[in-house]
Design a protein around this motif. Structure first.
Motif, PDB file in Angstrom:
ATOM      1  N   GLU A 148       0.840  -1.205   0.000  1.00  0.00           N
ATOM      2  CA  GLU A 148       0.000   0.000   0.000  1.00  0.00           C
ATOM      3  C   GLU A 148       0.873   1.252   0.000  1.00  0.00           C
ATOM      4  OE1 GLU A 148      -3.211   0.176  -0.582  1.00  0.00           O
ATOM      5  OE2 GLU A 148      -3.056  -2.002  -0.811  1.00  0.00           O
ATOM      6  N   ALA A 149       1.875   1.261   0.903  1.00  0.00           N
ATOM      7  CA  ALA A 149       2.764   2.422   1.012  1.00  0.00           C
ATOM      8  C   ALA A 149       3.488   2.657  -0.313  1.00  0.00           C
ATOM      9  CB  ALA A 149       3.774   2.185   2.136  1.00  0.00           C
ATOM     10  N   LEU A 150       3.963   1.568  -0.914  1.00  0.00           N
ATOM     11  CA  LEU A 150       4.692   1.683  -2.176  1.00  0.00           C
ATOM     12  C   LEU A 150       3.800   2.210  -3.293  1.00  0.00           C
ATOM     13  CD1 LEU A 150       7.006  -1.423  -2.583  1.00  0.00           C
ATOM     14  CD2 LEU A 150       7.622   0.940  -2.061  1.00  0.00           C
ATOM     15  N   LYS A 151       2.579   1.687  -3.316  1.00  0.00           N
ATOM     16  CA  LYS A 151       1.634   2.087  -4.367  1.00  0.00           C
ATOM     17  C   LYS A 151       1.444   3.592  -4.370  1.00  0.00           C
ATOM     18  CE  LYS A 151      -1.782  -1.375  -5.733  1.00  0.00           C
ATOM     19  NZ  LYS A 151      -3.034  -2.021  -5.329  1.00  0.00           N
ATOM     20  N   ASP A 152       1.292   4.127  -3.154  1.00  0.00           N
ATOM     21  CA  ASP A 152       1.081   5.563  -3.004  1.00  0.00           C
ATOM     22  C   ASP A 152       2.292   6.342  -3.526  1.00  0.00           C
ATOM     23  OD1 ASP A 152      -0.226   7.876  -2.098  1.00  0.00           O
ATOM     24  OD2 ASP A 152       1.131   7.919  -0.362  1.00  0.00           O
ATOM     25  N   LEU A 153       3.498   5.923  -3.081  1.00  0.00           N
ATOM     26  CA  LEU A 153       4.710   6.608  -3.536  1.00  0.00           C
ATOM     27  C   LEU A 153       4.858   6.470  -5.049  1.00  0.00           C
ATOM     28  CD1 LEU A 153       7.137   5.525  -0.660  1.00  0.00           C
ATOM     29  CD2 LEU A 153       6.276   7.830  -1.113  1.00  0.00           C
ATOM     30  N   ARG A 154       4.507   5.289  -5.573  1.00  0.00           N
ATOM     31  CA  ARG A 154       4.626   5.051  -7.016  1.00  0.00           C
ATOM     32  C   ARG A 154       3.708   5.994  -7.799  1.00  0.00           C
ATOM     33  NH1 ARG A 154       2.170   1.530 -10.868  1.00  0.00           N
ATOM     34  NH2 ARG A 154       3.605   1.086 -12.591  1.00  0.00           N
ATOM     35  N   SER A 155       2.489   6.199  -7.315  1.00  0.00           N
ATOM     36  CA  SER A 155       1.594   7.059  -8.096  1.00  0.00           C
ATOM     37  C   SER A 155       2.048   8.523  -8.020  1.00  0.00           C
ATOM     38  CB  SER A 155       0.126   6.888  -7.667  1.00  0.00           C
ATOM     39  OG  SER A 155      -0.021   7.206  -6.324  1.00  0.00           O
ATOM     40  N   GLN A 156       2.679   8.909  -6.907  1.00  0.00           N
ATOM     41  CA  GLN A 156       3.280  10.247  -6.860  1.00  0.00           C
ATOM     42  C   GLN A 156       4.402  10.367  -7.889  1.00  0.00           C
ATOM     43  OE1 GLN A 156       4.210  11.954  -2.959  1.00  0.00           O
ATOM     44  NE2 GLN A 156       2.911  10.390  -2.013  1.00  0.00           N
ATOM     45  N   LEU A 157       5.203   9.285  -7.991  1.00  0.00           N
ATOM     46  CA  LEU A 157       6.293   9.267  -8.978  1.00  0.00           C
ATOM     47  C   LEU A 157       5.740   9.378 -10.395  1.00  0.00           C
ATOM     48  CD1 LEU A 157       9.030   6.588  -8.150  1.00  0.00           C
ATOM     49  CD2 LEU A 157       9.222   9.077  -8.111  1.00  0.00           C
ATOM     50  N   ILE A 158       4.654   8.646 -10.660  1.00  0.00           N
ATOM     51  CA  ILE A 158       4.059   8.670 -11.998  1.00  0.00           C
ATOM     52  C   ILE A 158       3.625  10.094 -12.351  1.00  0.00           C
ATOM     53  CG2 ILE A 158       2.055   7.925 -13.380  1.00  0.00           C
ATOM     54  CD1 ILE A 158       2.281   5.203 -12.041  1.00  0.00           C
ATOM     55  N   HIS A 159       3.006  10.751 -11.377  1.00  0.00           N
ATOM     56  CA  HIS A 159       2.575  12.131 -11.593  1.00  0.00           C
ATOM     57  C   HIS A 159       3.792  13.010 -11.940  1.00  0.00           C
ATOM     58  CE1 HIS A 159       0.343  15.823 -11.152  1.00  0.00           C
ATOM     59  NE2 HIS A 159       1.260  16.266 -10.305  1.00  0.00           N
ATOM     60  N   MET A 160       4.831  12.829 -11.128  1.00  0.00           N
ATOM     61  CA  MET A 160       6.075  13.581 -11.323  1.00  0.00           C
ATOM     62  C   MET A 160       6.643  13.319 -12.726  1.00  0.00           C
ATOM     63  SD  MET A 160       7.655  15.546  -9.090  1.00  0.00           S
ATOM     64  CE  MET A 160       7.631  14.973  -7.395  1.00  0.00           C
ATOM     65  N   ALA A 161       6.662  12.083 -13.116  1.00  0.00           N
ATOM     66  CA  ALA A 161       7.220  11.697 -14.418  1.00  0.00           C
ATOM     67  C   ALA A 161       6.434  12.343 -15.553  1.00  0.00           C
ATOM     68  CB  ALA A 161       7.220  10.178 -14.567  1.00  0.00           C
TER      69      ALA A 161
END
Lengths: 460, 460
Positions: free
Chosen positions: B160-173
């Motif tokens: 869950e924690a990773l998923k959240d960080l990953r979607s922030q990264l996707i936004h950033m990308a």
């Protein structure tokens, strides 16, 4: 309800699998699971319909043991006739054991004894005793024939015919007992001729059933074949020739264990158990003599005795000696079968076999006449079948009860012939009725039930 | 529906049991069973509600195979998201195999591959890849700790924690990639400071997860303990002292197999695998040298190394030699534990142990300090836990993906520090996102799925 406690057991095979099923039965089964199951959607499990399935978490001491499916069966619409719950959980051994331990730790249920679910089904009137016994047979059956036998028995089998004859006997017995009440008046309510004809019919039915037991028992336990022959006669080649073609069938059935001293083989749906033995011949060697004693013992116990003879090196004298050795030990010639092996190496076989012993020439190595052998083995078993599957007795308890009933009928007939007073033969009549009732469980004792159900597997 | 074929498998553990479950999943599952199931009351099975159970006869070629319960799960309300049927039959191996064979013989379904039901559940969007993997772990878990780890992972765990960080990264990308579209105009949509702080947070999370792997993996596979000591040091007495008290727990779990070279023991819910080895000491004997090589190898692979020392006969020189041998082979002192056995026979033990090696004096025979040993073993494992169960990685595939993500973050950071053009580090960013996505299955390949699900058991 006959029982006020709730029982629990793992109902699936031991070990890890994708899923495992834990079964609960008893008045508290549904309430117990209601307190430890948090279904998706927060519905109350005990309010749900019978025969419905629910997904949720199994929780004990605030710890989730597993996500599982819970199936509800409400009394009397269940296997046991009681409230039944089946928990279908992930099949790790840890989950299975922990779940069962936690259930028992609530002190609201206890671990079921072997066969206790089926015992309750019987005692709650959901099935007859023969049906209950058929359930155990069904679970342990390894071959098609054994399976079919069990299915037939589960669906009534031979007991329907007996039940009808038994109720006629009960009517007859009541009439005779009524005569006793009027003993001073010399009235006859029960026609002796009718009684005689009923007994005759019963005797006939029982005799047929008793005759079918050899077949039924062989099917259930597997047909034992003692394989006798000198070490060079080609026993293992023969077994391999038989096994090679059928191995796929044998190994297809998961869990089939090959006994170290037996080769098991299913031919046309019938399980044969080949017991390899030392050869038998005249010898002065002490160790060899011991082997021969063991061979003779195997042959005496076997359903079929195969004498494997090397067609190249065996003399008429060898053969005659062996046959007379079998005769000496009362091994019935009709049970024996002589196989002349290596027939490809000796086309002009010139050995004489007594007329009442069946024989066959074959080559195990070159697979000549192996199909004939299989056919003959199957035919030997089917000979004992005597008609339809439905009338086959395969359970030694049933055999015993039928045997006792028949003995009692003989007593009764000789009593009637000797014109003994009706109060005496009324007792015999009641005994016949009793023995027949034992079969379906219309008459039963705790001891009897204990010994039947203790042979079940846990969880059934 | 993603799949147009129907799969079938035996879902319960192999072998005979009271009941067995055969599972079907796919578009034809319910119609297929409708054609071969004669329910009590003649209702039409396909017309029945989802999550209901029906009693009846399973019939193929006019032959009753068994009386069974059929459970219906209608798409999408099932484990796989497809139509699912579970047949709960009598558990003979014959019935299980015959039923499965007959189902396949209709050519309307095929035998499922290992893990295929769960693979379909994943591909039909019923669960994430980590949840699917947790199902396999759950089924194979043998101890409470391994079970709890799997349950946590099944319920989301660290993803869950990773998923959240990953979607922030996707936004950033996406923002950075947007900048590329306006590359001539020198606009900045993604704050570099925000990116740095996000990467820092991600690095921290991944590092903690990577650190937890030693613990998670030990819990899942069992904690390996190499037991080193001379033959007279009392190794088997020690194992017996440990086993005696705990044997009940070990054997309670049905199906637990004791490996010939390992003694398995569950202490406080954690599985320990004791690997007995030859002792290690200076020797010129060639065979003994071989034994020592093997001991060293065991010690190098083990999570914990126990050096069992006879407190009566061992000299300071013996002990120092042994310790330096371990040092020579890079066996970390923090992994090692020295046990002075037979302490009851030598109260004035006077051996010196280097400060950075833990030691304990005990008597295996008289059970002195055995509980202290257990406590220390458990503590050593829990040290690696680093906080809550939820954030433990136990799967080496996840470990690999996290490791790759971390390496890529290092690349990315050094790129940002060197002010490389954003189109270059955008690629690195996408790689980080890719590796994180591999964990939950948001990114997957057929090869990856094949290798994951082939390790499942059949029927799940």
């Amino acid at each position: 309800m006959l029982f006020n406690d709730t029982i629990a057991a793992i109902a699936t095979a031991p070990g890890a699998g994708a899923i495992a099923v834990i079964r609960l039965s008893g008045p508290d089964a549904i309430d117990l699971i209601t307190d430890h199951f948090k279904p998706v959607g927060h519905k109350k499990i005990s309010d749900q319909d019978s025969h419905t399935i629910h997904l949720g978490d199994i929780v004990f001491n605030d710890q989730i043991i597993d996500q599982a499916l819970v199936s509800l069966f409400k009394a009397p619409r269940s296997y046991t006739g009681e409230n039944v719950v089946e928990i279908s959980c992930h099949g790790s051994t840890y989950i299975q054991q922990t779940l069962l331990n936690q259930l028992v730790a609530t002190k609201r249920c206890r671990i079921a004894e072997p066969g206790e679910f089926t015992k309750r089904a019987f005692l709650n009137g959901k099935m007859s005793l023969t049906t209950a016994e058929a359930v155990a047979d069904l679970i342990s059956s390894e071959s098609e024939a054994a399976h079919q036998l069990a299915i037939n028995q589960m669906r009534g089998g031979f007991t329907e015919a007996l039940k009808d004859l038994r109720s006629q006997l009960i009517h007859m017995a009541s009439m005779i007992e009524l005569e006793l009440d009027f003993s001073g008046e010399d009235v006859i309510f029960a026609s002796r001729d009718e009684l005689k004809s009923l007994l005759e019919k019963l005797k006939q039915t029982i005799k047929e059933l008793l005759d079918s037991f050899a077949y039924g028992n062989a099917i259930k336990q597997g047909v034992s074949v003692a394989l006798l022959g000198a070490p060079n006669a080609g026993k293992s080649t023969l077994l391999n020739a038989l096994l090679n073609e059928e191995r796929a069938i044998v190994s297809d059935i998961a869990g089939t264990t090959r006994d170290t001293i037996e080769d098991r083989l299913i031919i046309d749906g019938i399980l044969f158990r080949f017991i390899d033995t030392a050869g038998i011949r005249e010898t002065s060697d002490q160790i060899e003599k011991l082997g021969i004693v063991r061979s003779i013992e195997s042959a005496q116990k076997a359903d079929i005795v195969i004498l494997l003879i090397d067609a190249v090196s065996t003399t008429q004298n060898d053969l005659s000696t062996t046959i007379s050795l079998l005769d000496d030990h009362n091994i019935d010639r009709s049970r024996t079968m002589i196989l002349f092996n290596k027939i490809d190496l000796n086309q002009d076989l010139n050995l004489e076999v007594p007329k009442n012993i069946e024989f066959l020439a074959l080559s195990a190595k070159n697979k000549i006449a192996i199909d004939d052998l299989k056919h003959q083995l199957v035919q030997r078993v089917l000979q004992g079948k005597n008609g339809a599957n439905e009338t086959v007795v395969s359970n030694s308890r049933h055999y015993g009860a039928l045997h006792n009933a028949l003995q009692e009928i003989f007593e009764l007939e000789s009593g009637i012939a000797q014109n003994i007073p009706s109060d005496l033969f009324a007792i015999s009549l009641r005994k016949v009725i009793h023995h027949l009732g034992e079969i379906t469980g219309e008459v039963s004792t705790d001891d009897l039930l204990g010994s039947i159900f203790s042979n079940f597997c846990i969880g059934k």
